[in-house]
Enzyme design. Structure first.
Site, PDB file in Angstrom:
ATOM      1  N   ASP A 207      -7.749 -11.847  -6.290  1.00  0.00           N
ATOM      2  CA  ASP A 207      -6.293 -11.729  -6.165  1.00  0.00           C
ATOM      3  C   ASP A 207      -5.686 -11.783  -7.564  1.00  0.00           C
ATOM      4  O   ASP A 207      -5.732 -12.823  -8.220  1.00  0.00           O
ATOM      5  CB  ASP A 207      -5.778 -12.891  -5.299  1.00  0.00           C
ATOM      6  CG  ASP A 207      -4.296 -12.765  -4.950  1.00  0.00           C
ATOM      7  OD1 ASP A 207      -3.624 -11.864  -5.489  1.00  0.00           O
ATOM      8  OD2 ASP A 207      -3.808 -13.582  -4.143  1.00  0.00           O
ATOM      9  N   ASP A 218       1.571  -7.702  -6.484  1.00  0.00           N
ATOM     10  CA  ASP A 218       0.655  -8.728  -5.976  1.00  0.00           C
ATOM     11  C   ASP A 218      -0.289  -8.062  -4.987  1.00  0.00           C
ATOM     12  O   ASP A 218       0.154  -7.544  -3.950  1.00  0.00           O
ATOM     13  CB  ASP A 218       1.478  -9.833  -5.295  1.00  0.00           C
ATOM     14  CG  ASP A 218       0.638 -11.027  -4.881  1.00  0.00           C
ATOM     15  OD1 ASP A 218      -0.582 -11.006  -5.096  1.00  0.00           O
ATOM     16  OD2 ASP A 218       1.214 -11.983  -4.329  1.00  0.00           O
ATOM     17  N   HIS A 287       4.905 -12.972   1.580  1.00  0.00           N
ATOM     18  CA  HIS A 287       6.159 -13.470   0.996  1.00  0.00           C
ATOM     19  C   HIS A 287       6.946 -12.341   0.342  1.00  0.00           C
ATOM     20  O   HIS A 287       6.392 -11.312  -0.040  1.00  0.00           O
ATOM     21  CB  HIS A 287       5.848 -14.545  -0.053  1.00  0.00           C
ATOM     22  CG  HIS A 287       4.756 -14.139  -1.022  1.00  0.00           C
ATOM     23  ND1 HIS A 287       5.026 -13.494  -2.201  1.00  0.00           N
ATOM     24  CD2 HIS A 287       3.408 -14.263  -0.952  1.00  0.00           C
ATOM     25  CE1 HIS A 287       3.892 -13.235  -2.825  1.00  0.00           C
ATOM     26  NE2 HIS A 287       2.884 -13.699  -2.091  1.00  0.00           N
ATOM     27  N   HIS A 295       7.288 -15.993  -5.261  1.00  0.00           N
ATOM     28  CA  HIS A 295       7.672 -16.379  -3.890  1.00  0.00           C
ATOM     29  C   HIS A 295       9.194 -16.469  -3.861  1.00  0.00           C
ATOM     30  O   HIS A 295       9.779 -17.449  -4.317  1.00  0.00           O
ATOM     31  CB  HIS A 295       7.035 -17.719  -3.499  1.00  0.00           C
ATOM     32  CG  HIS A 295       5.551 -17.654  -3.394  1.00  0.00           C
ATOM     33  ND1 HIS A 295       4.739 -18.762  -3.553  1.00  0.00           N
ATOM     34  CD2 HIS A 295       4.711 -16.624  -3.160  1.00  0.00           C
ATOM     35  CE1 HIS A 295       3.465 -18.395  -3.423  1.00  0.00           C
ATOM     36  NE2 HIS A 295       3.431 -17.115  -3.181  1.00  0.00           N
ATOM     37  N   GLU A 320       0.083 -10.112   3.119  1.00  0.00           N
ATOM     38  CA  GLU A 320      -1.292 -10.583   2.952  1.00  0.00           C
ATOM     39  C   GLU A 320      -1.728 -11.370   4.175  1.00  0.00           C
ATOM     40  O   GLU A 320      -0.931 -12.065   4.806  1.00  0.00           O
ATOM     41  CB  GLU A 320      -1.423 -11.441   1.692  1.00  0.00           C
ATOM     42  CG  GLU A 320      -0.559 -12.686   1.652  1.00  0.00           C
ATOM     43  CD  GLU A 320      -0.729 -13.465   0.345  1.00  0.00           C
ATOM     44  OE1 GLU A 320      -1.871 -13.575  -0.152  1.00  0.00           O
ATOM     45  OE2 GLU A 320       0.295 -13.971  -0.161  1.00  0.00           O
ATOM     46  N   GLU A 415      -4.454  -7.863   0.685  1.00  0.00           N
ATOM     47  CA  GLU A 415      -3.019  -7.946   0.404  1.00  0.00           C
ATOM     48  C   GLU A 415      -2.527  -6.681  -0.286  1.00  0.00           C
ATOM     49  O   GLU A 415      -3.220  -6.106  -1.129  1.00  0.00           O
ATOM     50  CB  GLU A 415      -2.760  -9.159  -0.497  1.00  0.00           C
ATOM     51  CG  GLU A 415      -1.324  -9.326  -0.950  1.00  0.00           C
ATOM     52  CD  GLU A 415      -1.143 -10.538  -1.853  1.00  0.00           C
ATOM     53  OE1 GLU A 415      -0.017 -11.062  -1.935  1.00  0.00           O
ATOM     54  OE2 GLU A 415      -2.137 -10.967  -2.487  1.00  0.00           O
TER      55      GLU A 415
END
Length: 434
Positions: A207, A218, A287, A295, A320, A415
């Site tokens: 990640d 992300d 998120h 976040h 994710e 994700e």
């Protein structure tokens, strides 16, 4: 003798053709110079213009009129901006909106809104292309059994820095490389001196993030060499894709979680003769993402019963999912490596000079982006652990310890970052791999 005569005749013919072509070119050049002079330009200036035209033509031929003028190296070192010199970066996967938002696809008003966001879109597409190229290199060349985890992370991070053209807080790494193994679901990266080596039977969640002007990409995937984990990876990948398909403007977050859980828990995986139902890690979520804020306030659940809050136009979301053969519930455990300055923290007086100095280093190099201890080591910061603890105790910096399911279990993760554009939904990080 006949052969010699034939060759001589052929050579004369070729020479004649070349002379004719040269005459034509000369005549065309004279014509162009005369046309330019007709506009009131003298002969010397006209010839200069002619030379400029020739240079321009030659340049276009070199480019082939296309976008890419260079190819990526292995390991990757060429900045993505150099591969796409006209600034048009590859788009992600486009998905059209459903139900009452179908009109957005053809609405002229929505298209106009989108045109106003062109620069933003190219920034996030560039950051996404960096992610695709770096992860492709890691998957093919680096992530193999026997590689030290710290070596893999450093190669990945060096690739990101080079491809994105690292420039302080303007462009660079968005957060530390997570390479959590087996029952560790998230937030693990090796600290300096760590000797962990990737094994054939490991399940690794890779990640990592990129950012340009604070716009964070992300994206994560799972690496497993042993085919016995295939069904686990398939379950999580399918659940993530379901979450992406269900997401959209005016969609309730709880509905996305409901759809994800239904798909995830329809899978089973057999490991060493024992069958496990794949469970969602119920206290982990996707998120929303805002500039310099990983976040941003909205959580996308991966189980039923989440909030009825709706997704909105213009928002970025990290969709994710985590699937586990264990309890499907994670807790904080092991040595901490991830830290991040609290986004809304105001001025808090500090007594320790070392803490003040460390905070200044964090502000200058990371701002409110996450960092790890290896990044401080790389900057040459020494004896910082007490100062870091002081910043955490003061509420300025938040520690993010590894999140773990029960030992002996295996957790997988996939994700993607999506952007809810006015006319459609774009899966920015979609690639040929997943």
């Amino acid at each position: 003798r006949t052969s010699t005569n034939a060759m001589s005749a052929a050579m004369d013919e070729v020479a004649g053709e070349e002379a004719t072509m040269a005459c034509k070119e000369e005549a065309e050049e004279v014509e162009e110079v005369e046309e330019t002079m007709a506009d009131g330009t003298n002969e010397a200036e006209a010839k200069k213009k002619k030379k400029k035209k020739k240079k321009k033509k030659k340049k276009n031929e070199t480019n082939g009129g296309g976008n890419q003028v260079r190819v990526q190296t292995c390991p990757p070192t060429v900045p993505v901006a150099h591969l796409f010199p006209n600034g048009n970066f590859p788009s992600g996967e486009i998905q059209e909106y459903k139900d009452e938002n179908v009109f957005r696809t053809t609405s002229e008003e929505m298209r106009e809104r989108e045109r106003l966001q062109a620069d933003l879109l190219e920034d996030v597409r560039q950051a996404s292309e960096v992610h695709r190229q770096v992860r492709s290199y890691i998957q093919k060349e680096v992530a193999k059994p026997g590689v030290p985890m710290i070596e893999m992370c450093e190669k990945l991070e060096d690739g990101v820095r080079k491809l994105i053209g690292e420039n302080g807080l303007e462009a660079g790494i968005a957060f530390p490389t997570g390479c959590s193994l087996n029952h560790i679901a998230a937030h693990w990266t090796p600290n300096s001196g760590d000797k962990t080596v990737l094994q054939y039977d490991d399940v690794m969640k890779l990640d990592f993030g990129t950012q340009i002007k604070g716009r964070i990409i992300d994206c994560a995937f799972t690496v497993a060499f042993n085919p016995k984990y295939d069904e686990l990876l398939k379950a999580v990948k399918e659940a993530t894709n379901t979450g992406i398909q269900e997401s959209g403007i005016d969609v309730r977050l709880c509905d996305v979680g409901d759809a994800i859980q239904e798909v995830m828990e329809s899978y089973e995986v057999e490991l060493d003769g024992k069958t496990y139902q794949v469970k969602c890690c119920r206290n982990l979520n996707g998120h929303s993402i805002a500039p310099y804020q990983i976040h941003a306030g909205k959580s996308v659940p991966i189980v039923r019963g989440g909030e009825a809050t709706k997704m909105e136009e213009g928002e970025f979301f990290a969709i994710e999912t985590f699937g586990s053969t264990g309890r499907g519930y994670v807790r904080e455990d092991l040595e901490c490596s991830h830290y991040m300055k609290n986004f809304d923290v105001g001025h808090i007086p500090l007594r320790l000079p070392r803490a003040k100095h460390l905070l200044a280093t964090i502000d200058r190099n990371f701002g409110t982006l996450a960092f790890c201890r290896r990044y401080l080591d790389r900057l040459g910061v020494e004896k910082y652990l007490m100062a870091l603890r002081n910043l955490c105790d003061a509420g300025i910096v938040q520690p993010y310890p590894p999140l773990c399911d029960v030992k002996g279990s295996y957790v997988a993760q996939y994700e993607h970052t999506i952007y809810l554009r006015p006319t459609c939904k774009e899966v920015l990080t979609r690639g040929d791999d997943y």
